[in-house]
Motif scaffolding. Structure first.
Motif, mmCIF file in Angstrom:
data_model
loop_
_atom_site.group_PDB
_atom_site.id
_atom_site.type_symbol
_atom_site.label_atom_id
_atom_site.label_comp_id
_atom_site.label_asym_id
_atom_site.label_seq_id
_atom_site.Cartn_x
_atom_site.Cartn_y
_atom_site.Cartn_z
ATOM 1 N N GLY A 250 0.839 -1.183 0.000
ATOM 2 C CA GLY A 250 0.000 0.000 0.000
ATOM 3 C C GLY A 250 0.875 1.233 0.000
ATOM 4 O O GLY A 250 1.903 1.302 -0.682
ATOM 5 N N CYS B 293 -2.887 4.966 2.401
ATOM 6 C CA CYS B 293 -3.874 4.064 3.014
ATOM 7 C C CYS B 293 -4.597 4.748 4.163
ATOM 8 O O CYS B 293 -5.745 4.417 4.475
ATOM 9 C CB CYS B 293 -3.191 2.808 3.557
ATOM 10 N N ARG C 143 -5.369 2.822 -2.677
ATOM 11 C CA ARG C 143 -4.554 2.347 -1.560
ATOM 12 C C ARG C 143 -5.391 2.180 -0.287
ATOM 13 O O ARG C 143 -5.149 1.264 0.506
ATOM 14 C CB ARG C 143 -3.383 3.303 -1.316
ATOM 15 N N LYS D 253 -5.960 -1.448 1.895
ATOM 16 C CA LYS D 253 -5.965 -1.647 3.349
ATOM 17 C C LYS D 253 -7.215 -2.425 3.776
ATOM 18 O O LYS D 253 -7.124 -3.392 4.546
ATOM 19 C CB LYS D 253 -5.911 -0.300 4.058
ATOM 20 N N THR E 5 -7.118 -6.033 2.478
ATOM 21 C CA THR E 5 -6.189 -6.851 3.262
ATOM 22 C C THR E 5 -6.884 -7.448 4.479
ATOM 23 O O THR E 5 -6.716 -8.643 4.788
ATOM 24 C CB THR E 5 -4.978 -6.000 3.685
ATOM 25 N N ASN F 4 -1.214 -9.355 4.895
ATOM 26 C CA ASN F 4 -0.891 -8.084 5.523
ATOM 27 C C ASN F 4 -0.566 -7.043 4.464
ATOM 28 O O ASN F 4 -0.322 -7.373 3.298
ATOM 29 C CB ASN F 4 0.290 -8.247 6.483
ATOM 30 N N CYS F 5 -0.556 -5.791 4.881
ATOM 31 C CA CYS F 5 -0.264 -4.674 3.984
ATOM 32 C C CYS F 5 0.984 -3.948 4.484
ATOM 33 O O CYS F 5 1.043 -3.554 5.650
ATOM 34 C CB CYS F 5 -1.455 -3.724 3.930
ATOM 35 N N ALA G 9 2.964 -0.579 4.028
ATOM 36 C CA ALA G 9 2.617 0.749 3.520
ATOM 37 C C ALA G 9 3.801 1.706 3.638
ATOM 38 O O ALA G 9 4.047 2.263 4.714
ATOM 39 C CB ALA G 9 1.410 1.291 4.289
ATOM 40 N N GLN H 139 -3.099 -6.816 9.064
ATOM 41 C CA GLN H 139 -2.536 -5.572 9.568
ATOM 42 C C GLN H 139 -1.905 -4.730 8.456
ATOM 43 O O GLN H 139 -1.439 -5.262 7.449
ATOM 44 C CB GLN H 139 -1.476 -5.876 10.629
ATOM 45 N N THR H 140 -1.896 -3.425 8.681
ATOM 46 C CA THR H 140 -1.180 -2.500 7.806
ATOM 47 C C THR H 140 -0.001 -1.941 8.575
ATOM 48 O O THR H 140 -0.175 -1.290 9.604
ATOM 49 C CB THR H 140 -2.093 -1.366 7.334
#
Length: 269
Positions: free
Chosen positions: A143, A147, A161, A165, A168, A183-184, A186, A241-242
């Protein structure tokens, strides 16, 4: 620390011919993984394949256009045929159209969303369909700080983006029972082919740097640790998670203005 070792794993990195994608492929190789690397033109992957090989790991170039369903399916077949499996997906391919919102066209919107959101979903889906049979997978959607933060001149990009998120989290809930984490990662402000013209404006760079708590844009290698963590067994209990790697810019109340001093650009990552 053996949980971070990727020896014996195979990763697939989209958009790996240059920039962050190439860096991701090399980081995974340094951690021990063999790598399938993709781009719209397989010839553009020669340098990445060579550099992965120089690290003592195997690399396979595969042509992939993430905006075309048939290309996604054929690329996945080629990847699995070459490597025998895919343990890790780094969903990196993306693009941007940088314009004031009043100037964004229908085609601009479709180009960005089809690449950055629809493409991310269907590449992840095609990979996950195969991962579930092995009851193991690490999917890392790339991302950006957009995000969680809005910027002028980045309407379609920010929408895509932000969608990554949310996507994800949904996919993590969907596929967790199969042993597949999603997961992301970023990034914040890193110089890439997409935004290189902006970094030619010293005033804008100074303005941006002042808004970043760590007082510098991202540098090559700043993403490697987070990437290997999310790709490895060290993150076995982390999903949906991001992870922002942005020097802290997302915590500030006042954000940098990304279009400052730049002309509208359109480029692939």
């Amino acid at each position: 620390m053996s949980g971070f070792d990727l020896t014996g794993k195979v990763a697939l990195v989209t958009g790996a011919s240059r920039g962050l994608g190439k860096g991701f492929a090399l980081a995974l190789a340094r951690a021990g993984a063999d790598v399938v690397v993709t781009a719209r033109n397989a010839d553009d992957l020669k340098d990445t394949v060579s550099e992965v090989g120089a690290l003592g790991r195997r690399a396979w170039p595969v042509e992939l256009e993430v905006r075309e369903q048939a290309s996604i399916e054929s690329a996945m077949e080629a990847a699995w045929s070459a490597a025998g499996k895919i343990d890790i997906l780094v969903n990196n391919a993306g693009c941007n159209v940088r314009k004031p919102a009043l100037d964004v066209t229908w085609d601009d919107w479709n180009t960005v969303l089809d690449t950055n959101l629809r493409g991310v979903f269907f590449v992840a889906q095609a990979c996950a369909r195969r991962m579930v049979g092995h009851a193991y997978g690490r999917i890392i959607n790339i991302g950006s700080v957009t995000c969680v933060s809005g910027y002028a001149g980045l309407g379609p990009y920010g929408a895509s983006r932000g969608g990554v998120k949310q996507l994800t989290m949904s996919l993590a809930d969907d596929w967790g029972k199969y042993g597949v984490t999603v997961n992301c990662l970023a990034p914040g402000w890193f110089k890439t082919a997409q935004n290189a013209v902006m970094y030619e404006d010293e005033t804008w760079v100074e303005y941006l740097t002042e808004k970043i708590p760590l007082k510098r844009p991202g540098a090559p290698g700043d993403l490697d640790g987070a990437l290997v963590f999310l790709a490895s067994d060290a993150s076995a209990y982390v999903t949906g998670q991001t992870l922002l790697v942005d020097g802290g810019i997302s915590v500030g109340a006042v954000q940098a203005v990304p279009a400052r001093g730049a002309n509208p650009t359109k480029a692939d990552s």
